[in-house]
Design a protein around this motif. Sequence first.
Motif, PDB file in Angstrom:
ATOM      1  N   CYS A 126     -10.138  -2.008   0.342  1.00 26.17           N
ATOM      2  CA  CYS A 126      -8.119  -2.861   0.417  1.00 26.17           C
ATOM      3  C   CYS A 126      -8.383  -2.392  -1.731  1.00 26.17           C
ATOM      4  O   CYS A 126      -7.194  -2.549  -2.265  1.00 26.17           O
ATOM      5  N   CYS A 129      -5.917  -0.193  -3.122  1.00 20.28           N
ATOM      6  CA  CYS A 129      -4.692  -0.063  -3.592  1.00 20.28           C
ATOM      7  C   CYS A 129      -3.817  -1.096  -4.123  1.00 20.28           C
ATOM      8  O   CYS A 129      -3.069  -1.511  -4.069  1.00 20.28           O
ATOM      9  N   HIS A 130      -5.103  -2.574  -4.334  1.00 14.46           N
ATOM     10  CA  HIS A 130      -4.657  -3.199  -4.820  1.00 14.46           C
ATOM     11  C   HIS A 130      -5.952  -4.065  -5.768  1.00 14.46           C
ATOM     12  O   HIS A 130      -6.686  -3.981  -5.377  1.00 14.46           O
ATOM     13  N   ARG A 153      -0.684 -18.908  -2.365  1.00 15.04           N
ATOM     14  CA  ARG A 153      -0.264 -19.881  -1.412  1.00 15.04           C
ATOM     15  C   ARG A 153      -0.669 -20.749  -0.285  1.00 15.04           C
ATOM     16  O   ARG A 153      -0.286 -20.895   0.370  1.00 15.04           O
ATOM     17  N   TYR A 162      -0.464 -14.741   8.814  1.00 21.73           N
ATOM     18  CA  TYR A 162      -0.044 -14.187   8.532  1.00 21.73           C
ATOM     19  C   TYR A 162      -0.647 -13.008   7.790  1.00 21.73           C
ATOM     20  O   TYR A 162      -0.129 -11.949   8.117  1.00 21.73           O
ATOM     21  N   LYS A 166      -0.796  -9.451   9.386  1.00 25.61           N
ATOM     22  CA  LYS A 166      -0.473  -7.901   8.037  1.00 25.61           C
ATOM     23  C   LYS A 166      -1.675  -7.074   7.773  1.00 25.61           C
ATOM     24  O   LYS A 166      -1.187  -5.942   7.852  1.00 25.61           O
ATOM     25  N   SER A 177       5.419   1.296   6.212  1.00 23.89           N
ATOM     26  CA  SER A 177       4.708   1.252   4.611  1.00 23.89           C
ATOM     27  C   SER A 177       3.790   1.862   4.727  1.00 23.89           C
ATOM     28  O   SER A 177       3.350   2.352   5.556  1.00 23.89           O
ATOM     29  N   MET A 179       0.875   0.850   3.722  1.00 27.34           N
ATOM     30  CA  MET A 179      -0.451   0.295   4.162  1.00 27.34           C
ATOM     31  C   MET A 179      -0.612   0.084   5.594  1.00 27.34           C
ATOM     32  O   MET A 179      -0.378   0.749   6.561  1.00 27.34           O
ATOM     33  N   VAL A 196     -12.168 -10.971   5.630  1.00 27.45           N
ATOM     34  CA  VAL A 196     -11.324  -9.854   4.340  1.00 27.45           C
ATOM     35  C   VAL A 196      -9.680 -11.376   4.570  1.00 27.45           C
ATOM     36  O   VAL A 196      -9.715 -11.621   3.525  1.00 27.45           O
TER      37      VAL A 196
HETATM   38  C1  HEC Z   1      -3.333   3.183   1.555  1.00 24.25           C
HETATM   39  C2  HEC Z   1      -2.984   1.750  -0.125  1.00 24.25           C
HETATM   40  C3  HEC Z   1      -3.132   0.788   0.877  1.00 24.25           C
HETATM   41  C4  HEC Z   1      -4.884   0.330   1.166  1.00 24.25           C
HETATM   42  C5  HEC Z   1      -5.706   1.155   1.678  1.00 24.25           C
HETATM   43  C6  HEC Z   1      -4.746  -1.566   1.550  1.00 24.25           C
HETATM   44  N1  HEC Z   1      -3.285  -1.852   1.510  1.00 24.25           N
HETATM   45 FE1  HEC Z   1      -1.916  -3.802   0.973  1.00 24.25          FE
HETATM   46  N2  HEC Z   1      -0.651  -3.162   0.966  1.00 24.25           N
HETATM   47  C7  HEC Z   1      -0.014  -1.777   1.091  1.00 24.25           C
HETATM   48  C8  HEC Z   1       1.468  -1.438   0.598  1.00 24.25           C
HETATM   49  C9  HEC Z   1       1.899  -0.131  -0.140  1.00 24.25           C
HETATM   50  C10 HEC Z   1       1.942  -2.934   0.769  1.00 24.25           C
HETATM   51  C11 HEC Z   1       2.796  -3.742   0.480  1.00 24.25           C
HETATM   52  C12 HEC Z   1       3.923  -2.987   1.393  1.00 24.25           C
HETATM   53  C13 HEC Z   1       3.668  -4.005   2.802  1.00 24.25           C
HETATM   54  O1  HEC Z   1       4.313  -4.772   2.738  1.00 24.25           O
HETATM   55  O2  HEC Z   1       3.167  -2.934   3.915  1.00 24.25           O
HETATM   56  C14 HEC Z   1       0.485  -3.693   0.923  1.00 24.25           C
HETATM   57  C15 HEC Z   1       0.542  -5.148   1.268  1.00 24.25           C
HETATM   58  C16 HEC Z   1       0.196  -6.034   1.800  1.00 24.25           C
HETATM   59  C17 HEC Z   1      -0.304  -7.206   2.070  1.00 24.25           C
HETATM   60  C18 HEC Z   1       1.279  -8.266   1.584  1.00 24.25           C
HETATM   61  C19 HEC Z   1       1.444  -8.552   0.433  1.00 24.25           C
HETATM   62  C20 HEC Z   1       2.522 -10.122   0.630  1.00 24.25           C
HETATM   63  O3  HEC Z   1       2.929  -9.898  -0.352  1.00 24.25           O
HETATM   64  O4  HEC Z   1       2.319 -10.827   1.666  1.00 24.25           O
HETATM   65  C21 HEC Z   1      -1.286  -7.963   2.149  1.00 24.25           C
HETATM   66  C22 HEC Z   1      -2.018  -9.323   2.610  1.00 24.25           C
HETATM   67  C23 HEC Z   1      -2.339  -6.640   1.628  1.00 24.25           C
HETATM   68  N3  HEC Z   1      -1.915  -6.158   1.487  1.00 24.25           N
HETATM   69  C24 HEC Z   1      -3.580  -6.884   2.349  1.00 24.25           C
HETATM   70  C25 HEC Z   1      -4.704  -5.190   2.031  1.00 24.25           C
HETATM   71  C26 HEC Z   1      -5.996  -5.525   2.510  1.00 24.25           C
HETATM   72  C27 HEC Z   1      -6.714  -7.438   2.524  1.00 24.25           C
HETATM   73  C28 HEC Z   1      -6.412  -4.611   2.650  1.00 24.25           C
HETATM   74  C29 HEC Z   1      -8.121  -4.218   2.610  1.00 24.25           C
HETATM   75  C30 HEC Z   1      -8.308  -4.472   4.237  1.00 24.25           C
HETATM   76  C31 HEC Z   1      -5.407  -3.422   2.324  1.00 24.25           C
HETATM   77  N4  HEC Z   1      -4.011  -4.360   2.179  1.00 24.25           N
HETATM   78  C32 HEC Z   1      -5.613  -2.275   2.065  1.00 24.25           C
HETATM   79  C33 HEC Z   1      -1.102  -0.746   0.359  1.00 24.25           C
HETATM   80  C34 HEC Z   1      -2.731  -0.931   1.171  1.00 24.25           C
END
Ligand code: HEC
Length: 210
Positions: A126, A129-130, A153, A162, A166, A177, A179, A196
């Motif tokens: 994660c 990207c975050h 939250r 959620y 997600k 997206s 993600m 996670v």
């Molecule tokens: C390749 C990049 C990438 C990776 C790796 C990734 N994410 Fe994301 N994530 C994004 C992007 C881009 C968004 C915004 C678009 C969307 O909501 O899908 C997002 C959105 C989210 C959101 C929603 C945020 C909100 O405001 O509600 C959550 C929760 C989240 N990610 C959790 C995770 C977690 C936990 C992991 C690891 C297990 C992870 N992401 C791995 C790119 C990534």
Amino acid sequence: MKAIKLAMVFAPVVVAVGCASFPDADETRSSAEQMVKEAFPGMPETLTRRAMQDPAQRTCSIVGDAKLSPEQAAQVVQTSQASFKYPASGKLAGDWKAGAKLAADGAGLRIRGGQVEKMKENGGLCVNCHALDPQDVNVGNVGPSLTGYGAQRGSSDAVVKYTYEKIYNAWAYFPCSNMPRLGHNGFLTPEQITHVVAYLVDPQSPVNKK
Ligand code: HEC
């Protein structure tokens, strides 16, 4: 009359030539998918399945950077929701410490020297990207910052559900997206996703500390 006869004689030839030089999109896709599959023999099913576009991925690939139509968005959301699987325990928030490791770990499903790397478990990476733990200096910004996620939250059932869904299949909430669909694609197990989730929502998690 003569012209019609001639046309009848040549018509099948024209059709046959047309097929040979322009295979339709489905044919091209399936032979490309087959080639990718054959290039990696003996791979685990989670990897070979990735060579075949599922219906949601197909829609997202066709659309590219253009805007999704409301019908396409609804199709992606619907198939993504249908993909959800939950842990046998029914508990969607697990152990944040295990979640912290998974969030920083990018191991798993890598091919080296034609072999799938032997790993005990995959990570979610994660942090690539975050932003999560405010103490982490080196974090990605492809996705939004998740620092203070639970502090902002809370950890109600709705927030936990959620967050689980997600991570399981991001496209159920944001079609196409960037993600990754971590649960749907078999990178993380339902159990791992619960850890996670806890890392994001637990008040004790570093994500929610100043
Ligand atoms: C390749 C990049 C990438 C990776 C790796 C990734 N994410 Fe994301 N994530 C994004 C992007 C881009 C968004 C915004 C678009 C969307 O909501 O899908 C997002 C959105 C989210 C959101 C929603 C945020 C909100 O405001 O509600 C959550 C929760 C989240 N990610 C959790 C995770 C977690 C936990 C992991 C690891 C297990 C992870 N992401 C791995 C790119 C990534």
